[in-house]
Every structure is written in C-alpha cells, then in structure tokens.
Design a protein around this motif. Sequence first.
Motif, PDB file in Angstrom:
ATOM      1  N   LEU A 255       0.807  -1.215   0.000  1.00 32.51           N
ATOM      2  CA  LEU A 255       0.000   0.000   0.000  1.00 32.51           C
ATOM      3  C   LEU A 255       0.847   1.276   0.000  1.00 32.51           C
ATOM      4  CD1 LEU A 255      -2.804   1.267   0.108  1.00 32.51           C
ATOM      5  CD2 LEU A 255      -2.711   1.080   2.597  1.00 32.51           C
ATOM      6  N   LEU A 256       1.886   1.299   0.806  1.00 36.11           N
ATOM      7  CA  LEU A 256       2.699   2.517   0.905  1.00 36.11           C
ATOM      8  C   LEU A 256       3.315   2.923  -0.436  1.00 36.11           C
ATOM      9  CD1 LEU A 256       4.299   2.083   4.429  1.00 36.11           C
ATOM     10  CD2 LEU A 256       2.402   3.565   3.769  1.00 36.11           C
ATOM     11  N   PRO A 257       3.975   2.012  -1.175  1.00 32.29           N
ATOM     12  CA  PRO A 257       4.522   2.441  -2.466  1.00 32.29           C
ATOM     13  C   PRO A 257       3.437   2.814  -3.484  1.00 32.29           C
ATOM     14  CG  PRO A 257       5.276   0.198  -1.922  1.00 32.29           C
ATOM     15  CD  PRO A 257       4.407   0.671  -0.809  1.00 32.29           C
ATOM     16  N   VAL A 258       2.284   2.176  -3.396  1.00 30.10           N
ATOM     17  CA  VAL A 258       1.185   2.498  -4.327  1.00 30.10           C
ATOM     18  C   VAL A 258       0.679   3.916  -4.075  1.00 30.10           C
ATOM     19  CG1 VAL A 258      -1.193   1.931  -4.978  1.00 30.10           C
ATOM     20  CG2 VAL A 258       0.500   0.111  -4.733  1.00 30.10           C
ATOM     21  N   THR A 259       0.466   4.255  -2.806  1.00 30.55           N
ATOM     22  CA  THR A 259      -0.003   5.613  -2.511  1.00 30.55           C
ATOM     23  C   THR A 259       1.083   6.634  -2.822  1.00 30.55           C
ATOM     24  OG1 THR A 259       0.600   5.384  -0.170  1.00 30.55           O
ATOM     25  CG2 THR A 259      -1.687   4.875  -0.767  1.00 30.55           C
ATOM     26  N   GLU A 260       2.345   6.271  -2.573  1.00 27.36           N
ATOM     27  CA  GLU A 260       3.461   7.161  -2.885  1.00 27.36           C
ATOM     28  C   GLU A 260       3.553   7.406  -4.399  1.00 27.36           C
ATOM     29  OE1 GLU A 260       8.286   7.061  -2.413  1.00 27.36           O
ATOM     30  OE2 GLU A 260       7.115   5.982  -0.910  1.00 27.36           O
ATOM     31  N   ALA A 261       3.370   6.341  -5.186  1.00 27.59           N
ATOM     32  CA  ALA A 261       3.405   6.474  -6.648  1.00 27.59           C
ATOM     33  C   ALA A 261       2.265   7.361  -7.140  1.00 27.59           C
ATOM     34  CB  ALA A 261       3.330   5.097  -7.309  1.00 27.59           C
ATOM     35  N   ALA A 262       1.063   7.137  -6.617  1.00 27.41           N
ATOM     36  CA  ALA A 262      -0.087   7.948  -7.034  1.00 27.41           C
ATOM     37  C   ALA A 262       0.129   9.416  -6.668  1.00 27.41           C
ATOM     38  CB  ALA A 262      -1.367   7.411  -6.389  1.00 27.41           C
ATOM     39  N   LYS A 263       0.733   9.646  -5.518  1.00 26.89           N
ATOM     40  CA  LYS A 263       1.029  11.020  -5.097  1.00 26.89           C
ATOM     41  C   LYS A 263       2.108  11.635  -5.991  1.00 26.89           C
ATOM     42  CE  LYS A 263       2.315  13.707  -1.040  1.00 26.89           C
ATOM     43  NZ  LYS A 263       2.730  13.655   0.357  1.00 26.89           N
ATOM     44  N   LEU A 264       3.168  10.879  -6.271  1.00 22.51           N
ATOM     45  CA  LEU A 264       4.235  11.349  -7.146  1.00 22.51           C
ATOM     46  C   LEU A 264       3.695  11.757  -8.520  1.00 22.51           C
ATOM     47  CD1 LEU A 264       7.352  11.620  -7.711  1.00 22.51           C
ATOM     48  CD2 LEU A 264       7.244   9.248  -8.515  1.00 22.51           C
ATOM     49  N   LEU A 265       2.712  11.013  -9.006  1.00 23.81           N
ATOM     50  CA  LEU A 265       2.119  11.288 -10.317  1.00 23.81           C
ATOM     51  C   LEU A 265       1.041  12.382 -10.250  1.00 23.81           C
ATOM     52  CD1 LEU A 265       1.962   7.627 -11.615  1.00 23.81           C
ATOM     53  CD2 LEU A 265       3.464   9.464 -12.432  1.00 23.81           C
ATOM     54  N   GLY A 266       0.791  12.920  -9.068  1.00 20.02           N
ATOM     55  CA  GLY A 266      -0.184  14.002  -8.925  1.00 20.02           C
ATOM     56  C   GLY A 266      -1.624  13.543  -9.036  1.00 20.02           C
ATOM     57  N   LEU A 267      -1.869  12.267  -8.751  1.00 17.71           N
ATOM     58  CA  LEU A 267      -3.210  11.700  -8.906  1.00 17.71           C
ATOM     59  C   LEU A 267      -4.005  11.691  -7.605  1.00 17.71           C
ATOM     60  CD1 LEU A 267      -2.110   8.695 -11.127  1.00 17.71           C
ATOM     61  CD2 LEU A 267      -3.050  10.896 -11.890  1.00 17.71           C
ATOM     62  N   VAL A 268      -3.293  11.763  -6.480  1.00 21.15           N
ATOM     63  CA  VAL A 268      -3.951  11.806  -5.171  1.00 21.15           C
ATOM     64  C   VAL A 268      -3.270  12.858  -4.310  1.00 21.15           C
ATOM     65  CG1 VAL A 268      -4.597   9.350  -5.227  1.00 21.15           C
ATOM     66  CG2 VAL A 268      -2.487  10.039  -4.069  1.00 21.15           C
ATOM     67  N   ARG A 269      -3.983  13.240  -3.278  1.00 20.82           N
ATOM     68  CA  ARG A 269      -3.410  14.114  -2.252  1.00 20.82           C
ATOM     69  C   ARG A 269      -3.683  13.423  -0.923  1.00 20.82           C
ATOM     70  NH1 ARG A 269      -5.563  18.192  -4.376  1.00 20.82           N
ATOM     71  NH2 ARG A 269      -7.751  17.816  -4.250  1.00 20.82           N
ATOM     72  N   ILE A 270      -2.717  13.537  -0.037  1.00 20.24           N
ATOM     73  CA  ILE A 270      -2.840  12.919   1.276  1.00 20.24           C
ATOM     74  C   ILE A 270      -2.742  14.034   2.305  1.00 20.24           C
ATOM     75  CG2 ILE A 270      -1.816  11.287   2.907  1.00 20.24           C
ATOM     76  CD1 ILE A 270      -0.713   9.771   0.422  1.00 20.24           C
ATOM     77  N   ALA A 271      -3.778  14.140   3.131  1.00 21.96           N
ATOM     78  CA  ALA A 271      -3.806  15.179   4.162  1.00 21.96           C
ATOM     79  C   ALA A 271      -4.686  14.710   5.314  1.00 21.96           C
ATOM     80  CB  ALA A 271      -4.349  16.484   3.592  1.00 21.96           C
TER      81      ALA A 271
END
Length: 170
Positions: A56-72
């Motif tokens: 899960l961690l690398p998947v969310t990190e990848a999505a964030k890196l690609l600007g597809l998600v925001r985590i807050a």
Amino acid sequence: TACWREEVIVAAPWPPLPHAPIGMVLGLLEHLKEAPGQKEDLYKLGGPLGYELDDLLPVTEAAKLLGLVRIASGDIELTADGRRVAAAEEPERKKRLGARLRKLPLLAAVRKAVDESENGRAARKLFLDLLSDQFSDSESARQLATAVDWGRYGELFDFDPDAEEFLRAP
C-alpha cells in the motif's frame, strides 16, 4: 550518439521511483473513484483493496508522485487529474498517464536515449551503470523494472527482454 549519453549522465542522479506496479496504482484510483467524496481514510484503505501495508505505501506514494492523489489529515483523495484519469477509458488513461510519466527524470532519460539513438534502442546496462552510482545493484534493477512497467504502460518506450534494450514504443 555521445550527445544524449552526456546529457543523460549529467541528469543523474534521479529521484527514486516507488516500487508500485502501475496496475495497483490504477486499482487505487478505481477504488477512490467509487468512495464517498472520492476519498478514504488512508489507514483503512488496505482492507478493501486487499493490499498489505508493504504494498500500500509504495502504491499511494506512486499515485502522489504522479499528482493523482493528495494525502492530508490521514485521508487520501483523488486530485482533479486523478479523477480525470480514473474516469477515462483505457486509451485516454494511457495518454493522460503518459504525459505525467514523461516528467519523471528516469523515464524521461530513457525516452530521450531511445529517441535520440540511431537505431531507436538504448541498452539497459547503461542505465544500470548510471543507477549503480546512486543505488545498490538490486535496487538499481528494481528501479529499472519499475521504469519499464510504467514506461510501457504510458507508451513512452518498450523493452526487449532478450536483447535487454529499451526501444521506441510501437
């Protein structure tokens, strides 16, 4: 040619890519697209997706890196671009992700090397050697495996495993 090789060498070191298969990133987007408000508590996310924390961690990190998600504030939610990618049909999705993937330095370097070579090919070994200045041998191989997965999906380049060469996408 020597020109692109020198530019590629100058461009290194590259920020590391999170080891997340692009299919798992797309699965995350699909899940969030259906979630109320297109967001979810990050800590509850693994269950519905069936991902272990290590995945899960690398998947969310990848999505964030690609600007597809925001985590807050412990939540993960789709960005406007993430919503567009999640809603798109496959050809459009590849095109939209391809545009984002082109901006990642390692993928951009591979694409440039392939585009500027006379035969439309670039040796995997060149990139392994460049990455080995920054990462262990096994991590360099993992970085390139991720680059191949992402680059092929985004149609930036292809990879010939027998020749161990990157090549122009069909």
